[in-house]
Write a protein that holds these residues in place. Structure first.
Motif, PDB file in Angstrom:
ATOM      1  N   ILE A 233       6.078   0.716   3.683  1.00 25.79           N
ATOM      2  CA  ILE A 233       4.717   1.109   3.305  1.00 25.79           C
ATOM      3  C   ILE A 233       4.206   0.201   2.185  1.00 25.79           C
ATOM      4  O   ILE A 233       3.038  -0.174   2.148  1.00 25.79           O
ATOM      5  CB  ILE A 233       4.678   2.584   2.871  1.00 25.79           C
ATOM      6  CG1 ILE A 233       4.868   3.498   4.087  1.00 25.79           C
ATOM      7  CG2 ILE A 233       3.360   2.925   2.176  1.00 25.79           C
ATOM      8  CD1 ILE A 233       4.936   4.970   3.754  1.00 25.79           C
ATOM      9  N   GLY A 237       2.710  -3.097   5.050  1.00 29.26           N
ATOM     10  CA  GLY A 237       1.650  -2.179   5.435  1.00 29.26           C
ATOM     11  C   GLY A 237       0.323  -2.843   5.703  1.00 29.26           C
ATOM     12  O   GLY A 237      -0.601  -2.722   4.907  1.00 29.26           O
ATOM     13  N   LYS A 238       0.217  -3.553   6.806  1.00 27.18           N
ATOM     14  CA  LYS A 238      -1.064  -4.162   7.166  1.00 27.18           C
ATOM     15  C   LYS A 238      -1.543  -3.705   8.534  1.00 27.18           C
ATOM     16  O   LYS A 238      -2.743  -3.679   8.786  1.00 27.18           O
ATOM     17  CB  LYS A 238      -0.942  -5.691   7.133  1.00 27.18           C
ATOM     18  CG  LYS A 238      -0.688  -6.252   5.727  1.00 27.18           C
ATOM     19  CD  LYS A 238      -0.664  -7.766   5.740  1.00 27.18           C
ATOM     20  CE  LYS A 238      -0.418  -8.321   4.327  1.00 27.18           C
ATOM     21  NZ  LYS A 238      -0.383  -9.795   4.309  1.00 27.18           N
ATOM     22  N   LEU A 243       1.260   1.570   9.654  1.00 29.73           N
ATOM     23  CA  LEU A 243       0.983   2.327   8.442  1.00 29.73           C
ATOM     24  C   LEU A 243       0.828   3.813   8.732  1.00 29.73           C
ATOM     25  O   LEU A 243       1.373   4.668   8.019  1.00 29.73           O
ATOM     26  CB  LEU A 243      -0.296   1.805   7.785  1.00 29.73           C
ATOM     27  CG  LEU A 243      -0.163   0.680   6.776  1.00 29.73           C
ATOM     28  CD1 LEU A 243      -1.541   0.244   6.311  1.00 29.73           C
ATOM     29  CD2 LEU A 243       0.675   1.104   5.593  1.00 29.73           C
ATOM     30  N   CYS A 247       3.449   6.676   7.337  1.00 27.41           N
ATOM     31  CA  CYS A 247       2.968   7.746   6.452  1.00 27.41           C
ATOM     32  C   CYS A 247       3.288   9.118   7.037  1.00 27.41           C
ATOM     33  O   CYS A 247       3.671  10.044   6.303  1.00 27.41           O
ATOM     34  CB  CYS A 247       1.463   7.605   6.226  1.00 27.41           C
ATOM     35  SG  CYS A 247       0.987   6.268   5.115  1.00 27.41           S
ATOM     36  N   LEU A 276      -4.166   3.338   0.034  1.00 24.94           N
ATOM     37  CA  LEU A 276      -4.522   3.527   1.444  1.00 24.94           C
ATOM     38  C   LEU A 276      -5.678   4.505   1.624  1.00 24.94           C
ATOM     39  O   LEU A 276      -6.211   4.635   2.721  1.00 24.94           O
ATOM     40  CB  LEU A 276      -3.302   4.033   2.223  1.00 24.94           C
ATOM     41  CG  LEU A 276      -2.071   3.123   2.208  1.00 24.94           C
ATOM     42  CD1 LEU A 276      -0.942   3.741   3.014  1.00 24.94           C
ATOM     43  CD2 LEU A 276      -2.400   1.731   2.736  1.00 24.94           C
ATOM     44  N   VAL A 285      -5.305   5.824   9.158  1.00 30.96           N
ATOM     45  CA  VAL A 285      -4.433   5.473   8.032  1.00 30.96           C
ATOM     46  C   VAL A 285      -4.743   6.352   6.827  1.00 30.96           C
ATOM     47  O   VAL A 285      -3.845   6.935   6.209  1.00 30.96           O
ATOM     48  CB  VAL A 285      -4.597   3.985   7.659  1.00 30.96           C
ATOM     49  CG1 VAL A 285      -3.756   3.642   6.431  1.00 30.96           C
ATOM     50  CG2 VAL A 285      -4.201   3.091   8.831  1.00 30.96           C
TER      51      VAL A 285
END
Length: 477
Positions: A233, A237-238, A243, A247, A276, A285
């Motif tokens: 993360i 995380g892109k 993502l 999560c 985020l 996200v």
């Protein structure tokens, strides 16, 4: 904290998390149905044209000793499985699953392995557990776990999809996949693969299925995944899907047990989760990250840390997210929960005002469709009920009366009751300060359409709503 406070706090917490989890369940089910078809690059509308053999002919090819016949028959079976539940049932009735499982070990033909795994993945992606059970009873899972170590990327990727579908079927299937050691190679793939590699999406999704489900898995079953999830993360995380699924895995671990919740809290991932919560990122996200943050800081046990939640500048993040179309309900639920769970409610209300959330919530009550209007109105009403008299004076100046007036028209009795309680709180605050203020507040209502609505509600005989409305009429009107 009083018993009613605890009850209302837990109710609000569960309403918020249930909303998040239900939206997650819908998206997850759709992904399970789409993955196998999409990964083979075949349009559903073209499948029927390509399947020209009857099932008996296909079965004969699969059961032959000729490798080319086996491959051709397995390809046709996979395409037939894509046509829907009736075709899946027919394939299973022919007893072809054990034979297809045999093909998983055919290291001399990676193409045959890919097709065989695709068949099993489609069977396990349905909604009928007995079909997934056929896959389990054919001892496919141990072989699929071995295929995670295959040197062929396509074989690896298809094995991940199949295991993810099996794990996402039910808790029994999930635990079977975990018991066969799938977690370790999946984590290895997460760490080894480049962030742009499509297999990273498949693995993160499969991992979320291993961490989720109900009843939740014990923390010992998912413990090894936590540091990897946190690291990814923060560092990889892109990608939207990666993502989102990471999560959700974090949420499930925290939700499952008190031990898991403490471990997530100690993982120091909150700052990244806050990043985020951005309107520039996809709503999926932000939704998953928001659910994680709320779980960490607005828990349903005695160790809740709402003040830490507020100190993280969450309310300003929520103010930025509220205008996002697919985030409105989630944000309103979160605001309500953060108010109810706080031990220092007046301080939280002050932060709500400073973050300009109140004005935005009132705008949603005025302009939004029913579902958003309802939860936004509940947030405004709860803000009123938890405010000091001085804060209420400022509320009245910010069109709160207009918002409560609109909520009185809704068909949701719970929201109407909250609005009436909010109105009663405002009038009571004015009465307790001094006559001029009380008269001013009452006059505001007397001049507004709300007065006739309150009189009408008092005559309906619908329990608490009528009682509260009558109390307002008797005391202030």
């Amino acid at each position: 904290m009083t018993a009613p406070d605890i009850v209302s706090r837990r109710r609000s917490y569960y309403q918020m998390t249930d909303y998040h989890k239900n939206s997650r369940l819908v998206s997850m089910t759709k992904r399970r149905k789409e993955l196998s078809v999409r990964d083979h690059g075949i349009e559903r509308s073209n499948i029927e044209k390509q399947v020209c053999y009857d099932l008996a002919s296909m079965a004969a090819k699969v059961n032959s000793n000729d490798r080319d016949q086996q491959l051709g028959g397995t390809v046709l079976i996979r395409k037939r499985l894509m046509l829907g539940r009736q075709q899946t049932a027919k394939v299973i009735q022919l007893g072809l699953v054990p034979r297809i499982v045999e093909f998983l070990s055919r290291e001399d033909s990676a193409e045959l392995q890919v097709e065989a795994v695709g068949c099993l993945s489609i069977i396990a992606s349905g909604i009928v557990y007995k079909w997934t059970k056929v896959v389990l009873e054919s001892r496919a899972v141990p072989v699929l776990v071995k295929l995670l170590l295959s040197p062929k990327d396509k074989v690896q990727e298809q094995a991940v999809h199949a295991l993810g579908n099996i794990a996402g079927d039910c808790a029994e299937s999930r635990d079977h996949v975990s018991a066969n050691g799938a977690l370790t190679p999946l984590l290895r793939l997460l760490l080894e693969k480049d962030a742009k590699d499509p297999i990273l999406r498949a693995v993160s999704w499969a991992l979320s299925n291993l961490c989720g489900g109900y009843p939740f898995p014990p923390f010992e079953q998912t413990k090894a995944a936590l540091p990897v999830i946190v690291d990814l993360i923060k560092t990889k995380g892109k990608d939207k899907d990666v993502l989102t699924d990471l999560c959700w895995s974090l949420f499930y671990i925290s939700e499952a047990t008190a031990e898991g919740h403490k471990a997530v809290l100690a993982a120091n991932v909150s700052q990244r989760l806050l990043e985020l919560l951005s309107p520039r990122l996809p709503a999926e996200v932000a939704n998953a990250a928001l659910c994680c943050v709320c779980k960490i800081y607005l828990t349903n046990d005695a160790t809740y840390q709402t003040e830490d939640f507020i100190n993280l500048d969450l309310l300003s993040k929520l103010a930025n997210l509220l205008p996002v179309k697919n985030m409105k309900e989630q944000v309103c639920h979160t605001i309500t929960t953060s108010i109810i769970t706080s031990r220092n409610k007046h301080a939280v209300i002050e932060d709500v005002i400073e973050a300009q959330l109140l004005q935005k919530l009132i705008k949603e009550v005025i302009d939004a469709p029913f579902r958003v209007k309802r939860v936004a109105g509940q947030a405004v009403a709860n803000a009123i009920l938890c405010s000091s008299p001085e804060q209420i004076r400022r509320f009245v100046d910010k069109d709160c009366l207009k918002a409560m007036d609109i909520i009185l028209e809704l068909s949701d009795l719970g929201s109407v009751q909250l609005a009436l309680q909010g109105i009663n709180k405002i009038l009571k605050a004015g009465l307790e300060e001094h006559v001029e203020v009380s008269s001013s507040y009452a006059a505001s209502f007397a001049e507004a359409p709300a007065l006739e609505k309150i009189r009408y509600l008092s005559s309906l005989h619908v329990g608490e709503v009528s009682d509260t409305a009558q109390q307002i009429v008797d005391m202030y009107m």
